[in-house]
Motif scaffolding. Structure first.
Motif, short mmCIF file in Angstrom:
data_model
loop_
_atom_site.label_atom_id
_atom_site.label_comp_id
_atom_site.label_asym_id
_atom_site.label_seq_id
_atom_site.Cartn_x
_atom_site.Cartn_y
_atom_site.Cartn_z
N VAL A 163 2.75 1.30 -3.60
CA VAL A 163 1.97 0.11 -3.24
C VAL A 163 2.87 -0.94 -2.59
O VAL A 163 2.57 -1.48 -1.52
N VAL A 164 3.99 -1.20 -3.24
CA VAL A 164 4.91 -2.21 -2.71
C VAL A 164 5.50 -1.75 -1.37
O VAL A 164 5.64 -2.54 -0.43
N ALA A 165 5.81 -0.46 -1.29
CA ALA A 165 6.37 0.06 -0.03
C ALA A 165 5.36 -0.11 1.10
O ALA A 165 5.72 -0.51 2.22
N ALA A 166 4.09 0.17 0.81
CA ALA A 166 3.05 0.02 1.84
C ALA A 166 2.98 -1.42 2.33
O ALA A 166 2.75 -1.68 3.51
N LEU A 167 3.22 -2.36 1.41
CA LEU A 167 3.17 -3.78 1.79
C LEU A 167 4.38 -4.19 2.61
O LEU A 167 4.28 -5.05 3.49
N LEU A 168 5.52 -3.58 2.31
CA LEU A 168 6.76 -4.02 2.94
C LEU A 168 7.02 -3.31 4.26
O LEU A 168 7.91 -3.69 5.01
N ARG A 169 6.23 -2.28 4.53
CA ARG A 169 6.51 -1.46 5.70
C ARG A 169 6.30 -2.25 6.99
O ARG A 169 5.35 -2.99 7.13
N HIS A 170 7.22 -2.08 7.90
CA HIS A 170 7.02 -2.61 9.25
C HIS A 170 7.73 -1.67 10.20
O HIS A 170 8.62 -0.93 9.82
N GLY A 171 7.30 -1.70 11.45
CA GLY A 171 7.85 -0.75 12.42
C GLY A 171 6.99 0.49 12.46
O GLY A 171 5.87 0.51 11.97
N GLU A 172 7.53 1.54 13.06
CA GLU A 172 6.74 2.74 13.29
C GLU A 172 7.44 3.98 12.76
O GLU A 172 8.65 4.02 12.63
N GLY A 173 6.66 5.00 12.45
CA GLY A 173 7.18 6.33 12.20
C GLY A 173 7.68 6.58 10.79
O GLY A 173 7.63 5.71 9.92
N GLU A 174 8.14 7.81 10.57
CA GLU A 174 8.59 8.21 9.24
C GLU A 174 9.79 7.41 8.78
O GLU A 174 9.96 7.16 7.59
N GLU A 175 10.61 7.03 9.73
CA GLU A 175 11.79 6.24 9.39
C GLU A 175 11.36 4.91 8.76
O GLU A 175 11.98 4.46 7.79
N ALA A 176 10.31 4.33 9.26
CA ALA A 176 9.80 3.07 8.70
C ALA A 176 9.30 3.29 7.28
O ALA A 176 9.51 2.46 6.40
N ASP A 177 8.63 4.43 7.05
CA ASP A 177 8.17 4.75 5.70
C ASP A 177 9.36 4.84 4.74
O ASP A 177 9.32 4.32 3.63
N ARG A 178 10.39 5.53 5.20
CA ARG A 178 11.55 5.75 4.34
C ARG A 178 12.24 4.42 3.99
O ARG A 178 12.59 4.17 2.85
#
Length: 664
Positions: A429-444
């Motif tokens: 949940v927190v990762a989804a909120l903090l994510r910015h940018g694009e692609g798998e690298e952004a997820d990581r």
RNA sequence: GCGCCUGUAGCUCAACGGAUAGAGCAACGGCCUUCUAAGCCGUUGGUUGCGGGUUCGAAUCCCGCCGGGCGCGCCA
């Protein structure tokens, strides 16, 4: 304090060594200064040579010898010796140790505090039980741990915000049932199936009946006053909602002939809100009696009302993290979190789903693709029937914790043992909120940051043993074990002759200390019989007695014209007895202990520290007589030491939330 | 089946990767004409569940077994 002195001497020696042919010494990690197990090894030891021998390219003993040679010149040391495979053993000059009494007294009541090299704003959420029952002895462990952890984090130099999350979302089936149970009790009708029983439910029912029998205008007036004085927008929102409820209930009430028919006529929603606020009030009172306070009582419903949850979902849909595609990803994870297998489970389309609620509007399920952030399965955000899940609220809630002043750098969430499955999904949940940018690298990157900024602490189960049998703690059997009952029971048994208020304090002290004696991640047995049997078997009293003893000596001294503040530096040099020096060293360690606890959340070590400190004081007291009118200088020095010991005990007990009585 | 926690003295539990693994309780023996005996001093107790590995060093870290607790919902 004393450790810091030794550490900085070592660091200076390392720098000199770096210039004298061992250049690697400049980049050694900060040296550790530990206690020695045996007195003949001196006051403190360091393994700096052992740890860094390889990097320096010298055998450990040789490195230790060179360091010892550099350190020998420091004026504070009587001896610096190399021992065993390459330990450095330090023996301090007694007058150096004794001199620290002055610094301890100078720090006063802030002895446990220290400066942090990188202080953070930390939001600590703990307890957060549903508003359908009192705080139980099970949650008591989380309450004791969470509050002590906050104290320790603050002492270590962080800025702490204490927070309680109220699960008052309108969706809650439990709360609906709770309200209906209360209604049944008021009306004297049979409970709904699976309804709530127990004295506390009856108490809520009695209170509701009482409220409904009188005009609500005074309560509404009070709420309006609170609203005018309130600045915080969320709190204002909660108050406004209460005002609306009161108005609706009052409309019902004034047109009903009596409280019972009014109770019958109330909507479930309004009755629920009444019950909820009564229950929260009770929880707040119980926690206060347990020395637990919160800066914010945060209402989940306020997020829904303000549209924050919907806004948050919208944002995630736009970012492509949430969608309505009819499938769920399920991961099989290995030991170290690596993905062994990815399974895509197709979900029935709504028009072909036999389980779909008939005749009701259905909409496609909204999925959070949490598997992209290390969760083991995707989670539902909005059900087919349109209701939002608690994860949806959690998203908005965590976003709020980051964005609301004082803008937390780090979130700590303390949860019970049945919640360990939450770690993965909350992190996602927190990762989804903090994510910015694009692609798998952004997820990581987002997952990495989430792991850094959210710490979920799970405390393990506590079993209450009474009369040799586990005490029941469940909520709906009518026999729940409330924390306040434990507090009062302990107090009554241990101080039968005292006033109820004082008994609660005694019970609170004993309960908190017992909870905190064990590491939060071990299972523990809380043996009520043992805790109440005889006061002299209690470590709490052992520690408190040491403090009361000191106060007694100080009172006597004051009567004889002595003040601990009068001790001059040359008086302190008279402190040379091993028991005196051991006591000074222990007291001086309090800030170091507090800092360690803050770093690894090992709050329970403070109870061990308190007992150790009390033991050293008792031993000192027995050997070294303090008040000696024929020897005023020594008396002044020992009084100063007593004062220092009292500061140490008060400091440790204060962090634990246990009182330090002046008389016993 | 998978995940989280855990296994240390008779009992309840400690022990930043450090030297001979420590406290309390329980058992026994001493210490109050002087600052609170709710105290102090002493004696007794261990193959840290088992087997490997990592290294100067393992109760602690890694792997595998065995035992115990808890959890694995479009409940919160």
């Amino acid at each position: 304090m004393i450790r810091d002195l030794v550490r900085s001497r070592i660091q200076e020696a390392l720098l000199r060594l770096a210039q004298a042919g061992v250049p690697e010494a400049a980049s050694f990690p900060p040296p550790e200064v530990s206690d020695t197990r045996q007195a003949e090894h001196g006051d403190y030891a360091s393994n700096v040579a052992l740890l860094n021998a390889k990097a320096a390219g010298h055998p450990p003993r040789a490195l230790a010898e060179r360091l010892a040679a550099e350190l020998a010149s420091a004026p504070e040391f009587e001896a610096v010796e190399v021992a065993g495979p390459g330990f450095l053993n330090f023996r301090l000059r007694p007058e150096v140790v004794a001199g620290f009494v002055g610094e301890i007294l100078a720090r006063g009541e802030r002895l446990a505090e220290s400066r942090h090299e990188s202080p953070q704003r930390i939001n600590v959420e703990f307890v957060s039980v549903n508003p359908n029952g009192p705080i139980t002895v099970g949650s008591g462990r989380g309450a004791a741990f969470g509050s002590a952890l906050c104290n320790v984090l603050e002492a270590a130099g962080h800025q702490v915000h204490r927070e309680y999350y109220i699960n008052d979302g309108v969706n809650s089936e439990q709360m609906r049932l709770f309200a209906e149970s209360v209604r049944a009790l008021i009306l004297g009708e049979p409970l709904p199936e699976g309804g709530y029983k127990g004295d506390y439910v009856q108490a809520v029912a009695d209170r509701v009946a009482e409220i409904l029998s009188r005009p609500l205008e005074p309560a509404a007036a009070e709420t309006r006053r609170d609203l005018e004085a309130e600045a915080d927008p969320w709190r204002r929102h909660v108050l406004r909602r209460r005002l609306e409820t009161l108005a609706r209930v009052e409309a019902q009430r004034s047109s009903a002939p009596d409280a019972r028919s009014c109770a019958r006529a109330l909507t479930n929603e309004d009755l629920k809100l009444l019950c909820e606020s009564l229950m929260i009030e009770r929880q707040r009172d119980d926690l206060r009696a347990f020395a637990v306070h919160f800066d914010t009582w945060f209402s989940e419903q306020s997020l829904h009302d303000a549209g924050e949850v919907e806004r948050c979902l919208q944002r995630l849909v736009e970012a492509g993290i949430a969608d309505t595609e009819p499938y769920q990803t399920v991961l099989k994870l290995g030991k170290n979190g690596e993905v062994l297998e990815t399974v895509r489970v197709e979900q029935p389309r709504d028009d072909e789903d036999d389980d779909a609620p008939e005749g009701e509007a259905v909409q496609p399920t909204l999925w959070l693709r949490s598997t992209r952030f290390g969760d083991d399965k995707d989670r539902v955000l909005r059900r087919r029937d349109g209701r939002l899940t608690y994860i949806a609220s959690d998203l908005a809630y965590h976003l709020d914790k980051f964005n609301r002043p004082p803008n937390a750098d780090r979130l700590v969430t303390v949860l019970g043992p049945d919640h360990h499955g939450y770690i993965g999904r909350l992190t996602a949940v927190v990762a989804a909120l903090l994510r910015h940018g694009e692609g798998e690298e952004a997820d990581r990157r987002a997952l990495e940051e989430a792991r850094r900024r959210l710490q979920v602490v799970i405390f393990q189960i506590v079993r209450f043993v009474k009369d040799g049998e586990p005490a029941p703690m469940r909520k709906r059997d009518g026999n729940i074990y409330a924390l306040i009952d434990l507090i009062e029971e302990l107090g009554r048994t241990m101080a039968p002759e005292e006033e109820p208020e004082r008994q609660r304090q005694v019970g609170k002290d004993v309960a908190r200390f017992f909870y905190l004696m064990r590491s939060h991640d071990t299972h523990m047995d809380f043996d009520i019989d043992l805790a109440t049997r005889r006061s002299d078997e209690n470590p709490v009293f052992y520690v408190q007695y040491a403090h009361a003893r000191i106060c007694s000596v100080l009172r006597k001294a004051s009567g004889a014209g002595f003040q601990p503040e009068q001790a001059a530096e040359e008086d302190l040099r008279l402190l040379g007895h091993p028991k005196e020096l051991a006591l000074v060293k222990k007291v001086a360690d309090l800030p170091y202990e507090a800092r360690r606890c803050a770093d690894d959340f090992g709050v329970h070590r403070l109870t061990t520290y308190a007992v150790d400190l009390a033991r050293l004081y008792h031993a000192f007291y027995d050997t070294c007589r303090v008040l000696q009118p024929e020897n005023p200088a020594l008396t002044r020095a020992r009084l100063a030491l007593c004062q220092a010991a009292a500061l140490g005990l008060r400091g440790a007990l204060g962090l634990l939330g246990v009182s330090a009585p002046e008389r016993m």
